[in-house]
Design a protein around this motif. Sequence first.
Motif, PDB file in Angstrom:
ATOM      1  N   THR A  31       4.801 -10.375 -13.229  1.00 13.76           N
ATOM      2  CA  THR A  31       5.703  -9.853 -12.213  1.00 13.76           C
ATOM      3  C   THR A  31       6.350  -8.426 -12.475  1.00 13.76           C
ATOM      4  O   THR A  31       6.920  -8.516 -13.458  1.00 13.76           O
ATOM      5  CB  THR A  31       6.849 -10.809 -11.947  1.00 13.76           C
ATOM      6  N   LYS A  73       4.948   0.017  -3.167  1.00 13.31           N
ATOM      7  CA  LYS A  73       4.578  -1.349  -3.504  1.00 13.31           C
ATOM      8  C   LYS A  73       3.226  -1.788  -3.008  1.00 13.31           C
ATOM      9  O   LYS A  73       2.230  -2.247  -3.164  1.00 13.31           O
ATOM     10  CB  LYS A  73       5.510  -2.466  -3.021  1.00 13.31           C
ATOM     11  N   SER A  74       3.073  -1.170  -1.693  1.00 15.52           N
ATOM     12  CA  SER A  74       1.984  -1.206  -0.763  1.00 15.52           C
ATOM     13  C   SER A  74       0.688  -0.584  -1.276  1.00 15.52           C
ATOM     14  O   SER A  74      -0.450  -1.019  -1.216  1.00 15.52           O
ATOM     15  CB  SER A  74       2.054  -0.910   0.793  1.00 15.52           C
ATOM     16  N   GLU A  77      -0.597  -2.348  -4.494  1.00 14.75           N
ATOM     17  CA  GLU A  77      -1.197  -3.514  -4.106  1.00 14.75           C
ATOM     18  C   GLU A  77      -2.584  -3.090  -3.614  1.00 14.75           C
ATOM     19  O   GLU A  77      -3.573  -3.940  -3.840  1.00 14.75           O
ATOM     20  CB  GLU A  77      -0.561  -4.337  -3.133  1.00 14.75           C
ATOM     21  N   HIS A  78      -2.904  -2.143  -2.830  1.00 16.11           N
ATOM     22  CA  HIS A  78      -4.134  -1.514  -2.331  1.00 16.11           C
ATOM     23  C   HIS A  78      -4.903  -0.775  -3.495  1.00 16.11           C
ATOM     24  O   HIS A  78      -6.146  -1.319  -3.462  1.00 16.11           O
ATOM     25  CB  HIS A  78      -3.938  -0.528  -1.069  1.00 16.11           C
ATOM     26  N   PRO A  81      -5.511  -4.333  -6.493  1.00 15.23           N
ATOM     27  CA  PRO A  81      -5.748  -5.588  -6.167  1.00 15.23           C
ATOM     28  C   PRO A  81      -5.918  -6.524  -7.105  1.00 15.23           C
ATOM     29  O   PRO A  81      -6.861  -6.472  -8.028  1.00 15.23           O
ATOM     30  CB  PRO A  81      -6.634  -5.592  -4.983  1.00 15.23           C
ATOM     31  N   ASN A  82      -5.016  -7.253  -7.377  1.00 12.32           N
ATOM     32  CA  ASN A  82      -5.063  -8.278  -8.558  1.00 12.32           C
ATOM     33  C   ASN A  82      -4.232  -9.415  -8.430  1.00 12.32           C
ATOM     34  O   ASN A  82      -2.983  -9.566  -8.451  1.00 12.32           O
ATOM     35  CB  ASN A  82      -4.559  -7.521  -9.819  1.00 12.32           C
ATOM     36  N   HIS A  85      -0.979 -10.347 -10.341  1.00  9.56           N
ATOM     37  CA  HIS A  85       0.245  -9.355 -10.452  1.00  9.56           C
ATOM     38  C   HIS A  85       1.004  -9.715  -9.043  1.00  9.56           C
ATOM     39  O   HIS A  85       0.304  -9.928  -7.985  1.00  9.56           O
ATOM     40  CB  HIS A  85      -0.192  -8.020 -10.376  1.00  9.56           C
ATOM     41  N   THR A  86       2.417  -9.764  -9.138  1.00 11.33           N
ATOM     42  CA  THR A  86       3.326  -9.729  -8.214  1.00 11.33           C
ATOM     43  C   THR A  86       4.248  -8.682  -8.341  1.00 11.33           C
ATOM     44  O   THR A  86       4.553  -8.304  -9.431  1.00 11.33           O
ATOM     45  CB  THR A  86       3.941 -11.215  -8.180  1.00 11.33           C
ATOM     46  N   PHE A  87       4.465  -8.130  -7.332  1.00 12.11           N
ATOM     47  CA  PHE A  87       5.395  -6.951  -7.209  1.00 12.11           C
ATOM     48  C   PHE A  87       6.901  -7.531  -6.398  1.00 12.11           C
ATOM     49  O   PHE A  87       6.942  -8.031  -5.358  1.00 12.11           O
ATOM     50  CB  PHE A  87       4.829  -5.894  -6.413  1.00 12.11           C
TER      51      PHE A  87
END
Length: 278
Positions: A31, A73-74, A77-78, A81-82, A85-87
């Motif tokens: 995280t 964050k976006s 994530e783009h 991509p995993n 993982h959490t943001f």
Amino acid sequence: MIRILLPTDFSENSLKAIRYALKVYKDIKTTFYLLHTYTPPVYQTEYVIGSPGQIGLGDVLQESSMTQLEKLKSELEHEFPNPNHTFIAHSAFNTLINEVLETVAAENIDVIIMGTKGVTGATEILFGTYTVHVIKKAKCPIIAVPPNFKYEAPKEILFPTDYEIEYKKGNMQTLLTIATQHKSRINVMHVRTGYDLTSNQEKQKAALEKLLGNQALFHELPDNGIIEAINEFQIKQKINLLVMVKNKHTFLERLFIEPIIKKIGLHITVPFMVLPQN
């Protein structure tokens, strides 16, 4: 689950540190806390008591901060991509140092990863003020990433030591996790001072050998100065990560309190991990 704090001011320097973190921990469930702090350009007493000219300024700054964090964050994530993982975006009206320390305690952060800039360029380990304060005050491991570092997996790790302190598995876990994940070699470097190791040093060395296992390679070098030894070793062995333990009586502490260090110059072009002793 590993919890990593990523302070950011949205500069390219901090973004490189964030990208480094995502790559190093790409195969580990993690995280990531994206942290941005803000204060009014002129933070005076009237702001606190509600000066008409300042009312609403905090809300504007908070909205801007959160908007940038959500955008970052976006994008991450783009770009990365995993499913591991959490943001979490975290914005705060606070000084960076205070908010880092408070977040570490509140969220049980395992490691802080942040960018740093040298005063005279990327080759100098003259960290920015914020980085130095975080290293001094944080009670968890920190990884400082220099601005011009191009990502390299941490396959070769340099770990200078004087064998004067006790190394515990809990305090070394961040190093062990990365080394295990990347099948790294940990180069333990001791610079001789002209004397044999004391019984305590022998004891700590034996404990370190047991703790690091077959991932470690131990080096004894002549006393040409610790800074020179680190600089030369990095070049010869193509080191990808430098690791030291924070201790009041070691070279690392002197690194930040002795002005002469700035004149000598410890040349670092790779990420620098600082581990707490306790």
